[in-house]
Design an enzyme around this catalytic site. Sequence first.
Site, PDB file in Angstrom:
ATOM      1  N   ASN A  17      36.291  48.569  47.683  1.00 40.80           N
ATOM      2  CA  ASN A  17      34.856  48.765  47.433  1.00 40.80           C
ATOM      3  C   ASN A  17      34.389  47.629  46.527  1.00 40.80           C
ATOM      4  OD1 ASN A  17      32.311  49.643  46.728  1.00 40.80           O
ATOM      5  ND2 ASN A  17      33.008  51.396  45.507  1.00 40.80           N
ATOM      6  N   LYS A  67      31.487  46.869  45.597  1.00 40.30           N
ATOM      7  CA  LYS A  67      30.289  47.213  44.803  1.00 40.30           C
ATOM      8  C   LYS A  67      29.255  46.084  44.892  1.00 40.30           C
ATOM      9  CE  LYS A  67      33.171  50.234  42.085  1.00 40.30           C
ATOM     10  NZ  LYS A  67      33.445  50.932  40.828  1.00 40.30           N
ATOM     11  N   HIS A 106      29.573  58.316  46.103  1.00 45.14           N
ATOM     12  CA  HIS A 106      30.320  57.642  45.031  1.00 45.14           C
ATOM     13  C   HIS A 106      29.715  58.048  43.684  1.00 45.14           C
ATOM     14  CE1 HIS A 106      31.874  54.512  42.415  1.00 45.14           C
ATOM     15  NE2 HIS A 106      32.821  54.331  43.311  1.00 45.14           N
ATOM     16  N   GLU A 114      28.950  56.426  41.188  1.00 48.15           N
ATOM     17  CA  GLU A 114      27.861  55.549  40.707  1.00 48.15           C
ATOM     18  C   GLU A 114      26.548  55.898  41.403  1.00 48.15           C
ATOM     19  OE1 GLU A 114      29.950  51.845  41.339  1.00 48.15           O
ATOM     20  OE2 GLU A 114      31.337  52.421  39.754  1.00 48.15           O
ATOM     21  N   GLU A 137      38.154  60.662  43.063  1.00 42.63           N
ATOM     22  CA  GLU A 137      37.956  59.611  42.065  1.00 42.63           C
ATOM     23  C   GLU A 137      37.497  60.216  40.745  1.00 42.63           C
ATOM     24  OE1 GLU A 137      37.344  55.547  43.877  1.00 42.63           O
ATOM     25  OE2 GLU A 137      35.361  56.433  43.776  1.00 42.63           O
ATOM     26  N   GLY A 163      36.829  52.094  36.720  1.00 39.24           N
ATOM     27  CA  GLY A 163      36.457  50.883  35.983  1.00 39.24           C
ATOM     28  C   GLY A 163      36.883  50.874  34.529  1.00 39.24           C
ATOM     29  N   SER A 174      40.730  52.703  38.823  1.00 38.60           N
ATOM     30  CA  SER A 174      41.594  51.744  38.120  1.00 38.60           C
ATOM     31  C   SER A 174      42.940  51.513  38.815  1.00 38.60           C
ATOM     32  CB  SER A 174      41.793  52.162  36.654  1.00 38.60           C
ATOM     33  OG  SER A 174      40.553  52.088  35.973  1.00 38.60           O
TER      34      SER A 174
HETATM   35  P1  PGA Z   1      37.850  50.794  40.052  1.00 40.55           P
HETATM   36  O1  PGA Z   1      36.723  51.490  40.981  1.00 40.55           O
HETATM   37  O2  PGA Z   1      39.041  50.555  40.962  1.00 40.55           O
HETATM   38  O3  PGA Z   1      37.223  49.535  39.577  1.00 40.55           O
HETATM   39  O4  PGA Z   1      38.170  51.749  38.982  1.00 40.55           O
HETATM   40  C1  PGA Z   1      37.042  52.465  41.913  1.00 40.55           C
HETATM   41  C2  PGA Z   1      35.795  52.917  42.627  1.00 40.55           C
HETATM   42  O5  PGA Z   1      34.720  52.948  42.011  1.00 40.55           O
HETATM   43  O6  PGA Z   1      35.833  53.240  43.817  1.00 40.55           O
END
Ligand code: PGA
Length: 265
Positions: A9, A11, A95, A97, A178, A184, A224
């Site tokens: 992803n 983003k 997601h 976010e 997740e 992140g 992460s």
């Molecule tokens: P990350 O993000 O691997 O940077 O923690 C995962 C995600 O948001 O799908």
Amino acid sequence: MRRPLIIGNWKMNTTLADATVLTTSIKNNVSDLDIDVVLCPPFVWLYPMAEILEKAPKNIHLGAQNMWFAEKGAMTGEVSPSMLKGLVKYVILGHSERRSHFQEKDDLINDKIHAAFENNLTPIVCVGEHEKMTSEKSKKGPGRPPHLEVKADIYRQLKSALEGISRENAEKLIVAYEPVWAIGTGNAATGAYAAEVIGKLRGVIAKKYGQELSERVRILYGGSVDSDNIKEFIYQPEIDGVLVGGVSLKAKEFIKICREAGGKE
Ligand code: PGA
């Protein structure tokens, strides 16, 4: 046997030049693997990435990071399922976010899941809790291992995602567990923690559609993940792959994750 799936992803990152280099090097290094790899670039790079992947091996696919549920109309700035149809095979929905920055609620996410299926897109539905859960002593008696009190939030998100979804579509759905606290932050869940929650999520699917169907649904971990901790997750039988954010922008690391999942690292 569920086929491993690794999703990148990206983003809101990459220039067209970055995206081109990233897609090309991933394409050249994962084609021999018996796993599925899905790249999710920003909307504007989907078409040029589709061109790069036109003659790519069948195990590499494109996914969108989001979409609206209606086919067309006065929705400034949005992208519809029919626009994505034919361009991507997968779409990430719900997601964390999107849930937090854009106030997306369970009902809206369920509408999007229905729209995805109507357009032959496979939804990757994200669910996860905000705060790390703690292990509780088993109430079933001494000697039993401690277990996580899984937050109602996660169950609610998954149950709502499955609302009105037929058996035929339910088994195609991909769930990404997740935990928000792990996204992140560099603070990934342990493999055991993720596997325990995923086992319980599979239980929710089993309750609604039966054990047999639930065992065909792919459930991934995300938060992460990197090339050092991938082994934590990939060797847990409950975990069918990973959704990678930050590290999916680094070709070398992402390829390493894919090759580990394909048993070739
Ligand atoms: P990350 O993000 O691997 O940077 O923690 C995962 C995600 O948001 O799908």
